[in-house]
Design a protein around this motif. Structure first.
Motif, PDB file in Angstrom:
ATOM      1  N   ILE A 122      31.156 -34.500 -54.074  1.00  0.00           N
ATOM      2  CA  ILE A 122      31.600 -34.814 -55.442  1.00  0.00           C
ATOM      3  C   ILE A 122      32.234 -33.579 -56.075  1.00  0.00           C
ATOM      4  O   ILE A 122      33.320 -33.635 -56.652  1.00  0.00           O
ATOM      5  CB  ILE A 122      30.409 -35.333 -56.280  1.00  0.00           C
ATOM      6  CG1 ILE A 122      30.061 -36.756 -55.872  1.00  0.00           C
ATOM      7  CG2 ILE A 122      30.746 -35.297 -57.764  1.00  0.00           C
ATOM      8  CD1 ILE A 122      28.854 -37.331 -56.558  1.00  0.00           C
TER       9      ILE A 122
ATOM     10  N   ARG B 285      35.637 -32.916 -54.537  1.00  0.00           N
ATOM     11  CA  ARG B 285      36.700 -33.815 -54.979  1.00  0.00           C
ATOM     12  C   ARG B 285      37.150 -33.470 -56.394  1.00  0.00           C
ATOM     13  O   ARG B 285      38.345 -33.555 -56.714  1.00  0.00           O
ATOM     14  CB  ARG B 285      36.205 -35.260 -54.888  1.00  0.00           C
ATOM     15  CG  ARG B 285      36.221 -35.755 -53.441  1.00  0.00           C
ATOM     16  CD  ARG B 285      35.244 -36.864 -53.216  1.00  0.00           C
ATOM     17  NE  ARG B 285      35.571 -38.038 -54.006  1.00  0.00           N
ATOM     18  CZ  ARG B 285      34.749 -39.082 -54.138  1.00  0.00           C
ATOM     19  NH1 ARG B 285      33.566 -39.063 -53.554  1.00  0.00           N
ATOM     20  NH2 ARG B 285      35.105 -40.115 -54.855  1.00  0.00           N
ATOM     21  N   ILE B 286      36.196 -33.078 -57.254  1.00  0.00           N
ATOM     22  CA  ILE B 286      36.580 -32.632 -58.601  1.00  0.00           C
ATOM     23  C   ILE B 286      37.478 -31.402 -58.499  1.00  0.00           C
ATOM     24  O   ILE B 286      38.504 -31.292 -59.177  1.00  0.00           O
ATOM     25  CB  ILE B 286      35.319 -32.329 -59.445  1.00  0.00           C
ATOM     26  CG1 ILE B 286      34.552 -33.609 -59.754  1.00  0.00           C
ATOM     27  CG2 ILE B 286      35.702 -31.623 -60.743  1.00  0.00           C
ATOM     28  CD1 ILE B 286      33.219 -33.391 -60.411  1.00  0.00           C
TER      29      ILE B 286
ATOM     30  N   LEU C 212      40.981 -32.323 -57.559  1.00  0.00           N
ATOM     31  CA  LEU C 212      41.736 -32.877 -58.685  1.00  0.00           C
ATOM     32  C   LEU C 212      42.190 -31.768 -59.628  1.00  0.00           C
ATOM     33  O   LEU C 212      43.330 -31.767 -60.096  1.00  0.00           O
ATOM     34  CB  LEU C 212      40.867 -33.879 -59.449  1.00  0.00           C
ATOM     35  CG  LEU C 212      40.716 -35.274 -58.851  1.00  0.00           C
ATOM     36  CD1 LEU C 212      39.832 -36.122 -59.729  1.00  0.00           C
ATOM     37  CD2 LEU C 212      42.070 -35.933 -58.685  1.00  0.00           C
TER      38      LEU C 212
ATOM     39  N   LYS D 147      45.085 -29.921 -58.161  1.00  0.00           N
ATOM     40  CA  LYS D 147      46.315 -30.705 -58.242  1.00  0.00           C
ATOM     41  C   LYS D 147      46.910 -30.584 -59.637  1.00  0.00           C
ATOM     42  O   LYS D 147      48.116 -30.425 -59.813  1.00  0.00           O
ATOM     43  CB  LYS D 147      45.990 -32.166 -57.920  1.00  0.00           C
ATOM     44  CG  LYS D 147      47.147 -32.905 -57.265  1.00  0.00           C
ATOM     45  CD  LYS D 147      46.735 -34.305 -56.913  1.00  0.00           C
ATOM     46  CE  LYS D 147      46.449 -34.461 -55.431  1.00  0.00           C
ATOM     47  NZ  LYS D 147      45.941 -35.813 -55.130  1.00  0.00           N
TER      48      LYS D 147
ATOM     49  N   ILE E 130      29.196 -41.613 -61.135  1.00  0.00           N
ATOM     50  CA  ILE E 130      30.100 -40.455 -61.134  1.00  0.00           C
ATOM     51  C   ILE E 130      31.082 -40.573 -59.976  1.00  0.00           C
ATOM     52  O   ILE E 130      32.284 -40.362 -60.108  1.00  0.00           O
ATOM     53  CB  ILE E 130      29.298 -39.144 -61.024  1.00  0.00           C
ATOM     54  CG1 ILE E 130      28.524 -38.869 -62.300  1.00  0.00           C
ATOM     55  CG2 ILE E 130      30.219 -37.971 -60.731  1.00  0.00           C
ATOM     56  CD1 ILE E 130      27.565 -37.712 -62.196  1.00  0.00           C
ATOM     57  N   ASP E 131      30.522 -40.981 -58.809  1.00  0.00           N
ATOM     58  CA  ASP E 131      31.338 -41.139 -57.610  1.00  0.00           C
ATOM     59  C   ASP E 131      32.459 -42.149 -57.853  1.00  0.00           C
ATOM     60  O   ASP E 131      33.619 -41.916 -57.484  1.00  0.00           O
ATOM     61  CB  ASP E 131      30.423 -41.626 -56.469  1.00  0.00           C
ATOM     62  CG  ASP E 131      30.854 -41.088 -55.130  1.00  0.00           C
ATOM     63  OD1 ASP E 131      32.066 -41.077 -54.887  1.00  0.00           O
ATOM     64  OD2 ASP E 131      29.994 -40.702 -54.333  1.00  0.00           O
TER      65      ASP E 131
ATOM     66  N   LEU F 184      35.156 -40.872 -60.192  1.00  0.00           N
ATOM     67  CA  LEU F 184      35.976 -39.898 -59.478  1.00  0.00           C
ATOM     68  C   LEU F 184      36.992 -40.606 -58.595  1.00  0.00           C
ATOM     69  O   LEU F 184      38.164 -40.206 -58.526  1.00  0.00           O
ATOM     70  CB  LEU F 184      35.058 -39.008 -58.637  1.00  0.00           C
ATOM     71  CG  LEU F 184      35.593 -37.665 -58.194  1.00  0.00           C
ATOM     72  CD1 LEU F 184      36.005 -36.852 -59.401  1.00  0.00           C
ATOM     73  CD2 LEU F 184      34.535 -36.918 -57.422  1.00  0.00           C
TER      74      LEU F 184
ATOM     75  N   GLU G  58      41.016 -40.291 -58.533  1.00  0.00           N
ATOM     76  CA  GLU G  58      41.756 -39.934 -57.320  1.00  0.00           C
ATOM     77  C   GLU G  58      42.852 -40.952 -57.040  1.00  0.00           C
ATOM     78  O   GLU G  58      43.941 -40.600 -56.591  1.00  0.00           O
ATOM     79  CB  GLU G  58      40.804 -39.861 -56.126  1.00  0.00           C
ATOM     80  CG  GLU G  58      40.038 -38.559 -56.053  1.00  0.00           C
ATOM     81  CD  GLU G  58      38.928 -38.600 -55.040  1.00  0.00           C
ATOM     82  OE1 GLU G  58      38.476 -39.702 -54.685  1.00  0.00           O
ATOM     83  OE2 GLU G  58      38.501 -37.520 -54.603  1.00  0.00           O
TER      84      GLU G  58
ATOM     85  N   ASP H  67      46.430 -40.718 -59.082  1.00  0.00           N
ATOM     86  CA  ASP H  67      47.529 -39.818 -58.685  1.00  0.00           C
ATOM     87  C   ASP H  67      48.321 -40.388 -57.513  1.00  0.00           C
ATOM     88  O   ASP H  67      47.745 -40.903 -56.593  1.00  0.00           O
ATOM     89  CB  ASP H  67      46.965 -38.438 -58.288  1.00  0.00           C
ATOM     90  CG  ASP H  67      46.146 -37.859 -59.413  1.00  0.00           C
ATOM     91  OD1 ASP H  67      46.588 -37.920 -60.561  1.00  0.00           O
ATOM     92  OD2 ASP H  67      45.034 -37.351 -59.139  1.00  0.00           O
TER      93      ASP H  67
END
Lengths: 220, 69
Positions: A206, A209-210, A213, A216, B58-59, B62, B66, B69
């Protein structure tokens, strides 16, 4: 959801360890009493930390091989999550030590070396933040990480075994595994380890992945 | 002299008594027989389930970000 099966598995295993950890019969020992159940909650923190640091060092090596920035991000987020589990382990260990050894921090080799290895990984994070240029930062911190990992292993698992230590499993002090003849503690303990390791990896992904982002967004 | 032996014997009896107590390790069996430990287990399990649901949410958020984009 199909590729997330391991997250569900992690949750179920940890839930099982909470219920089992409280309810299964445990050996009756002086001094420890019911606090032997801390085994199901304190030890997995360290196993989660170790696995995360191992993932970090693997991705540091991968980064040095390929120069792919994503590997560097996985390495740093693994250490970030690992440090969290490390502090959980230290805090729970201090609580446990307070009632069994009489002090939260007796100057025991196992405890002191765990403190040193914690500082080592905090230094890794500070080192990263002190470098501005991205490629240089990734390269230097990857090399630091590769050196830090074996030192951490030596500090936590080799040096305390060479001296006298209060900590079970170190310096002539037997671990709990030899008590487990009549009691089925290992059937709770092993799933607990897997469960917490997977939880740690989940939190790490998690964070990663944050971070992706954010990267990016910064590049646009 | 008599009093000395009296106190000595008393001390020995006391010492044996404390020894007898030490050999029996006290566990929280009372807590479990009364059934109240299950409440604690349920509370901790509930907190953990809540945390897991929170992590899953949260997952999911997210994942949405993702996919944007």
């Amino acid at each position: 959801m199909r590729q997330n099966w391991w997250k569900l598995l992690a949750s179920i295993l940890v839930l099982y360890s909470i219920i089992g950890g409280f309810l299964i019969p445990v050996p009756a020992l002086p001094i420890l009493h019911e606090s032997i159940r801390n085994l199901f909650f304190h030890v997995p923190m360290w196993f989660a930390m170790l696995t995360l640091y191992l993932i970090s060092v693997i991705y540091s090596i991968k980064y040095l091989n390929t120069g792919n920035e994503k590997y560097d991000l996985i390495a740093v987020e693994s250490v970030n999550t690992g440090v969290f589990f490390c502090f959980c382990g230290l805090a729970t260990g201090m609580l446990w030590a307070n009632i069994t050894w009489g002090a939260p921090w007796p100057n025991d080799p196992k405890l002191n070396s765990s403190a040193i290895s914690t500082l080592m990984y905090l230094a890794y994070l500070v080192l990263r933040n002190s470098l501005d240029e991205e490629q240089k930062r990734a390269k230097i911190s990857a090399i630091y990480n590769i050196f830090a990992f074996p030192v951490m292993i030596a500090l936590l698992f080799i040096l305390p075994r060479l001296t006298d230590s209060l900590h079970p499993g170190n310096g002539g002090n037997p671990g709990f595994s030899n008590l487990d003849l009549d009691y089925n503690m290992k059937w709770v303990l092993r799933p607990t380890f897997i469960g917490w390791i997977l939880m740690g990896v989940w939190i790490m992904t998690i964070r990663y992945r944050i971070r992706l982002l954010e990267n990016k967004k910064n590049n646009i | 002299m008599k009093r000395f032996f009296l106190t000595l014997s008393l001390l020995i009896i006391l010492a044996f008594q404390t020894f007898g107590q030490a050999s029996e390790v006290e566990m929280a069996t009372g807590l479990r027989t009364s059934g109240k430990i299950y409440v604690v287990v349920a509370v901790v399990a509930l907190i953990f389930i809540g945390l897991v649901i929170y992590l899953f949410s949260i997952d999911r958020r997210l994942k949405k970000l993702e996919n944007q984009d």
